[in-house]
Design an enzyme around this catalytic site. Structure first.
Site, PDB file in Angstrom:
ATOM      1  N   GLU A  73      -6.467  46.350 -46.143  1.00 25.22           N
ATOM      2  CA  GLU A  73      -6.451  46.122 -47.597  1.00 25.22           C
ATOM      3  C   GLU A  73      -5.023  46.253 -48.093  1.00 25.22           C
ATOM      4  OE1 GLU A  73      -9.437  48.028 -50.071  1.00 25.22           O
ATOM      5  OE2 GLU A  73      -8.016  48.297 -51.719  1.00 25.22           O
ATOM      6  N   GLY A  92     -18.304  43.359 -55.336  1.00 21.89           N
ATOM      7  CA  GLY A  92     -19.079  42.151 -55.652  1.00 21.89           C
ATOM      8  C   GLY A  92     -20.055  42.311 -56.814  1.00 21.89           C
ATOM      9  N   GLY A 104     -18.133  49.356 -58.384  1.00 21.87           N
ATOM     10  CA  GLY A 104     -19.045  49.912 -59.382  1.00 21.87           C
ATOM     11  C   GLY A 104     -19.299  48.937 -60.510  1.00 21.87           C
ATOM     12  N   ASP A 143     -16.835  50.798 -43.561  1.00 27.69           N
ATOM     13  CA  ASP A 143     -16.360  50.390 -44.876  1.00 27.69           C
ATOM     14  C   ASP A 143     -15.369  51.433 -45.415  1.00 27.69           C
ATOM     15  OD1 ASP A 143     -16.358  48.860 -47.272  1.00 27.69           O
ATOM     16  OD2 ASP A 143     -17.953  50.099 -48.131  1.00 27.69           O
TER      17      ASP A 143
HETATM   18  P1  13P Z   1     -19.731  47.195 -55.433  1.00 23.61           P
HETATM   19  O1  13P Z   1     -20.443  48.521 -55.300  1.00 23.61           O
HETATM   20  O2  13P Z   1     -18.967  47.090 -56.719  1.00 23.61           O
HETATM   21  O3  13P Z   1     -20.666  46.040 -55.235  1.00 23.61           O
HETATM   22  O4  13P Z   1     -18.621  47.129 -54.290  1.00 23.61           O
HETATM   23  C1  13P Z   1     -18.987  47.312 -52.950  1.00 23.61           C
HETATM   24  C2  13P Z   1     -17.793  47.473 -52.077  1.00 23.61           C
HETATM   25  O5  13P Z   1     -16.718  46.933 -52.309  1.00 23.61           O
HETATM   26  C3  13P Z   1     -17.953  48.295 -50.861  1.00 23.61           C
HETATM   27  O6  13P Z   1     -16.786  48.356 -50.111  1.00 23.61           O
HETATM   28 ZN    ZN Z   2     -15.009  48.235 -51.270  1.00 22.99          ZN
END
Ligand code: 13P
Ligand code: ZN
Length: 293
Positions: free
Chosen positions: A134, A211, A182, A82
């Site tokens: 991205e 999300g 966040g 990630d």
């Molecule tokens: P959130 O922590 O806002 O759910 O986002 C997670 C994310 O995009 C990890 O790459």
């Molecule tokens: Zn992310």
């Protein structure tokens, strides 16, 4: 089941018109919790391991644990790096058995983002591993402050996105359409018009980061407009912290020799419930059987 690539994971999701949650694994409790939910609901899963979290654990340890859990299950699982930010970390992930890497060059000038992403694609595809890129920049500060906001100036440019996907050969595109990492400051407002154009023009599945905090309607509209992978983490951490607080405050288990283990058992259950709730919203329940064993 052995791990599957992100391309295979998302192809089936697009065909079935559902989204697959990408949940961050940060320790064995989180990973157990994600697998618990996936097994209970017979859902495919993507496990994210973020470069910004590598100050807390070793990438190789997490990869080995996820690979073992996946092989001991019948579930379709993708292991994704990630927000890969640096080439050495991308290389570590390629060597450690990840089946997908996200290269996040969103902070780079456009040409440099293209150049570096294309380089990652070359290395990854040679090993059968998928790449997520991205373009534009998702709001907030992953690994930094908890509260964040999206910057309209950094939303994904629809023209540039066509060129980016064509020039790099990525398998999935993370979009910036008002989503943010966040906790959202205020009510999130996604730019669905932009997402509709991106969906029309992109030959690859789309990814929604940030999300946590979005509504059921936001998710369902996003999935109907080409989003196939949804990243979710802050909501799991909130569930973990709430469960931990309840365990620490519980006098009955506090008298036990295994106070810590009882508390962490609550954490696992709390995180698992948070993950299961998202799976229901994303429509991935009972979709494990859509993937060939
Ligand atoms: P959130 O922590 O806002 O759910 O986002 C997670 C994310 O995009 C990890 O790459
Ligand atoms: Zn992310």
């Amino acid at each position: 089941m052995p791990l599957i690539s992100l391309a295979d994971m998302l192809k089936t999701a697009r065909a079935g018109k559902f989204g697959v949650g990408a949940f961050n694994g940060v320790d064995s409790h989180y990973i157990d919790a994600i697998f618990d939910a996936a097994k209970r609901l017979s859902s495919p899963i993507i496990i994210n391991v973020a470069e910004v979290h590598l100050k807390f654990f070793e990438l190789e340890d997490m990869a080995a644990y996820v690979r073992y859990k996946a092989s001991a299950s019948n579930l379709p699982v993708t292991l994704n790096l990630d927000h890969g930010l640096t080439m050495p970390t991308v290389m570590r992930a390629l060597e450690a058995g990840f089946t997908s890497v996200m290269f996040d060059g969103s902070h780079l000038p456009y040409e440099e983002n293209v150049r570096q992403t294309a380089e990652v694609v070359k290395l990854a595809h040679a090993r059968g591993i998928s790449v997520e890129g991205e373009l534009g920049a998702v709001g907030g500060d992953e690994g930094g402050n908890l509260e964040g906001a999206a910057d309209v100036a950094l939303y994904t440019d629809t023209e540039q996105a066509v060129d980016y996907v064509r020039s790099t050969g990525i398998d999935a595109l993370a979009v910036a359409i008002g989503n943010s990492h966040g906790k959202y400051k205020g009510v999130p407002k996604l730019d669905f018009d932009r997402l509709a154009v991106l969906n029309q023009r992109m030959p690859v599945p789309l990814v929604l980061h940030g999300g946590s905090g979005l509504s059921v309607d936001d998710f369902q509209r996003s999935i109907s407009l080409g989003i196939a992978k949804i990243n979710f983490f802050t909501g799991m951490s909130q569930a973990a912290l709430d469960a931990m607080a309840s365990g620490l405050a519980d006098d009955e288990i506090a008298r036990k020799y295994d106070h810590y283990l009882f508390t962490m058992q609550r954490v696992r259950k709390g995180v698992s419930e948070a993950v299961a709730e998202q799976m229901r919203i994303f429509g991935s329940v009972d979709k494990a059987s859509h993937y060939a064993a």
